[in-house]
Design a protein around this motif. Structure first.
Motif, PDB file in Angstrom:
ATOM      1  N   GLU A   1      19.600  47.711  44.159  1.00 30.36           N
ATOM      2  CA  GLU A   1      20.655  48.640  43.825  1.00 30.36           C
ATOM      3  C   GLU A   1      21.917  48.257  43.567  1.00 30.36           C
ATOM      4  O   GLU A   1      22.792  48.477  42.661  1.00 30.36           O
ATOM      5  N   ALA A   2      22.473  47.115  44.577  1.00 30.95           N
ATOM      6  CA  ALA A   2      23.473  46.421  44.304  1.00 30.95           C
ATOM      7  C   ALA A   2      23.536  45.559  43.341  1.00 30.95           C
ATOM      8  O   ALA A   2      24.522  45.459  42.406  1.00 30.95           O
ATOM      9  N   ALA A   3      22.510  45.049  43.029  1.00 24.60           N
ATOM     10  CA  ALA A   3      22.216  44.039  41.576  1.00 24.60           C
ATOM     11  C   ALA A   3      22.561  45.159  40.523  1.00 24.60           C
ATOM     12  O   ALA A   3      23.323  44.592  39.597  1.00 24.60           O
ATOM     13  N   ILE A   4      21.891  46.260  40.454  1.00 26.53           N
ATOM     14  CA  ILE A   4      21.806  47.220  39.153  1.00 26.53           C
ATOM     15  C   ILE A   4      23.521  47.677  38.997  1.00 26.53           C
ATOM     16  O   ILE A   4      23.901  47.809  37.884  1.00 26.53           O
ATOM     17  N   GLN A   5      24.077  47.987  40.128  1.00 30.65           N
ATOM     18  CA  GLN A   5      25.459  48.531  39.860  1.00 30.65           C
ATOM     19  C   GLN A   5      26.467  47.343  39.557  1.00 30.65           C
ATOM     20  O   GLN A   5      27.159  47.621  38.812  1.00 30.65           O
ATOM     21  N   HIS A   6      26.073  46.135  39.967  1.00 29.74           N
ATOM     22  CA  HIS A   6      27.113  45.151  39.349  1.00 29.74           C
ATOM     23  C   HIS A   6      26.636  44.762  37.916  1.00 29.74           C
ATOM     24  O   HIS A   6      27.530  44.652  37.458  1.00 29.74           O
ATOM     25  N   ALA A   7      25.526  44.740  37.657  1.00 30.88           N
ATOM     26  CA  ALA A   7      25.127  44.460  36.166  1.00 30.88           C
ATOM     27  C   ALA A   7      25.981  45.623  35.453  1.00 30.88           C
ATOM     28  O   ALA A   7      26.607  45.229  34.083  1.00 30.88           O
ATOM     29  N   GLN A   8      25.923  46.713  35.552  1.00 31.18           N
ATOM     30  CA  GLN A   8      26.497  47.786  34.973  1.00 31.18           C
ATOM     31  C   GLN A   8      27.914  47.602  34.874  1.00 31.18           C
ATOM     32  O   GLN A   8      28.586  47.863  33.684  1.00 31.18           O
ATOM     33  N   LYS A   9      28.549  47.237  36.053  1.00 34.73           N
ATOM     34  CA  LYS A   9      29.908  47.306  36.121  1.00 34.73           C
ATOM     35  C   LYS A   9      30.497  46.030  35.197  1.00 34.73           C
ATOM     36  O   LYS A   9      31.434  46.177  34.730  1.00 34.73           O
ATOM     37  N   ILE A  10      29.557  45.190  34.995  1.00 37.55           N
ATOM     38  CA  ILE A  10      30.159  43.784  34.036  1.00 37.55           C
ATOM     39  C   ILE A  10      29.648  44.115  32.722  1.00 37.55           C
ATOM     40  O   ILE A  10      29.958  43.103  31.753  1.00 37.55           O
ATOM     41  N   GLY A  11      29.116  45.176  32.579  1.00 35.08           N
ATOM     42  CA  GLY A  11      28.667  45.723  30.910  1.00 35.08           C
ATOM     43  C   GLY A  11      27.189  45.251  30.471  1.00 35.08           C
ATOM     44  O   GLY A  11      27.130  45.470  29.347  1.00 35.08           O
TER      45      GLY A  11
ATOM     46  N   ARG B   1      11.066  53.441  42.254  1.00 35.31           N
ATOM     47  CA  ARG B   1      12.185  54.142  43.182  1.00 35.31           C
ATOM     48  C   ARG B   1      13.600  53.997  42.839  1.00 35.31           C
ATOM     49  O   ARG B   1      14.354  54.743  42.739  1.00 35.31           O
ATOM     50  N   CYS B   2      13.904  52.524  42.308  1.00 39.66           N
ATOM     51  CA  CYS B   2      15.096  52.332  41.905  1.00 39.66           C
ATOM     52  C   CYS B   2      15.328  52.739  40.451  1.00 39.66           C
ATOM     53  O   CYS B   2      16.507  52.293  39.955  1.00 39.66           O
ATOM     54  N   GLY B   3      14.350  53.339  39.832  1.00 37.84           N
ATOM     55  CA  GLY B   3      14.647  53.691  38.457  1.00 37.84           C
ATOM     56  C   GLY B   3      14.142  52.723  37.358  1.00 37.84           C
ATOM     57  O   GLY B   3      14.192  53.310  36.101  1.00 37.84           O
ATOM     58  N   PHE B   4      13.459  51.615  37.540  1.00 41.98           N
ATOM     59  CA  PHE B   4      12.593  50.743  36.602  1.00 41.98           C
ATOM     60  C   PHE B   4      11.478  51.488  36.018  1.00 41.98           C
ATOM     61  O   PHE B   4      10.716  52.196  36.817  1.00 41.98           O
ATOM     62  N   GLU B   5      11.377  51.240  34.751  1.00 46.29           N
ATOM     63  CA  GLU B   5      10.069  51.817  34.133  1.00 46.29           C
ATOM     64  C   GLU B   5       9.200  50.480  33.720  1.00 46.29           C
ATOM     65  O   GLU B   5       9.732  49.568  32.887  1.00 46.29           O
ATOM     66  N   VAL B   6       8.094  50.766  33.796  1.00 49.30           N
ATOM     67  CA  VAL B   6       7.045  49.653  33.180  1.00 49.30           C
ATOM     68  C   VAL B   6       7.127  49.680  31.825  1.00 49.30           C
ATOM     69  O   VAL B   6       7.381  50.636  31.085  1.00 49.30           O
ATOM     70  N   ARG B   7       7.419  48.452  31.142  1.00 48.00           N
ATOM     71  CA  ARG B   7       7.514  48.495  29.673  1.00 48.00           C
ATOM     72  C   ARG B   7       6.154  47.999  29.170  1.00 48.00           C
ATOM     73  O   ARG B   7       5.417  47.192  29.607  1.00 48.00           O
ATOM     74  N   GLU B   8       6.033  48.510  27.817  1.00 43.08           N
ATOM     75  CA  GLU B   8       4.774  48.319  27.090  1.00 43.08           C
ATOM     76  C   GLU B   8       5.044  46.948  26.174  1.00 43.08           C
ATOM     77  O   GLU B   8       5.757  46.883  25.236  1.00 43.08           O
ATOM     78  N   THR B   9       5.047  45.940  26.842  1.00 41.22           N
ATOM     79  CA  THR B   9       5.331  44.444  26.339  1.00 41.22           C
ATOM     80  C   THR B   9       4.419  43.296  26.948  1.00 41.22           C
ATOM     81  O   THR B   9       3.918  43.373  28.053  1.00 41.22           O
ATOM     82  N   ASN B  10       4.382  42.372  26.134  1.00 40.93           N
ATOM     83  CA  ASN B  10       3.792  41.024  26.699  1.00 40.93           C
ATOM     84  C   ASN B  10       4.788  40.089  27.150  1.00 40.93           C
ATOM     85  O   ASN B  10       5.623  40.112  26.558  1.00 40.93           O
ATOM     86  N   VAL B  11       4.570  39.666  28.204  1.00 43.07           N
ATOM     87  CA  VAL B  11       5.225  38.509  28.736  1.00 43.07           C
ATOM     88  C   VAL B  11       4.584  37.115  28.497  1.00 43.07           C
ATOM     89  O   VAL B  11       3.247  36.990  28.948  1.00 43.07           O
ATOM     90  N   TYR B  12       5.190  36.266  27.842  1.00 45.26           N
ATOM     91  CA  TYR B  12       4.680  35.001  27.557  1.00 45.26           C
ATOM     92  C   TYR B  12       5.328  33.870  28.297  1.00 45.26           C
ATOM     93  O   TYR B  12       6.626  34.064  28.642  1.00 45.26           O
TER      94      TYR B  12
END
Length: 146
Positions: A100-110, A131-142
């Motif tokens: 949550e602290a990392a998310i808040q910081h990321a939002q704060k810096i844009g 629980r922190c609000g992340f959603e699974v993305r439909e993507t491939n990671v290479y």
């Protein structure tokens, strides 16, 4: 228990890395003092730590998280990496507070988005991220190993 954004090197960080990194990855070697200083000096790189408030731990660092931010043509992005909480301190909310602290910081810096990856076998971590609000993305990671 408290989350701190690290702004400068501290002598606590070498033993912290020696204790936490092997719990995250058996193939990674913990950073030494100079490597930690170099890591912290990178623009757009943020280290969050979690200190125990248990008297027996004496304010010991029991968790950490790295947040990498970067600007691309479509905007600033953020990526969470290397989230680890000491096995003895798990299940007490440290991972959630770090995230949550990392998310808040990321939002704060844009940052327009915050991404992360987690192995499906890390069931508790995956529940935490949801629980922190992340959603699974439909993507491939290479990955290309250089």
């Amino acid at each position: 228990m408290a989350v701190e954004l690290v702004t400068e090197y501290n002598d606590e960080f070498v033993p912290m890395m020696q204790e936490l990194i092997p719990q995250l990855s058996s193939s990674s070697v913990p950073f030494n003092e100079q490597q930690i200083k170099d890591f912290l000096a990178q623009p757009g790189m943020f280290l969050f730590i979690f200190r125990s408030d248990n008297e027996a731990d004496n304010g010991r660092i029991v968790g950490m998280l790295s947040l990498a931010t970067f600007v691309i043509p479509t905007g600033m992005r953020a990526w969470i990496e290397d989230v680890v909480v000491d096995s003895a301190a798990r299940g007490q909310g440290a991972g959630q507070k770090l995230t949550e602290a990392a998310i808040q910081h990321a939002q704060k810096i844009g940052a327009k988005s915050v991404d992360l990856t987690s192995r499906p076998t890390r069931e508790a971590a995956n529940r935490l991220y949801k629980r922190c609000g992340f959603e699974v993305r439909e993507t491939n990671v290479y990955r290309y190993k250089a």
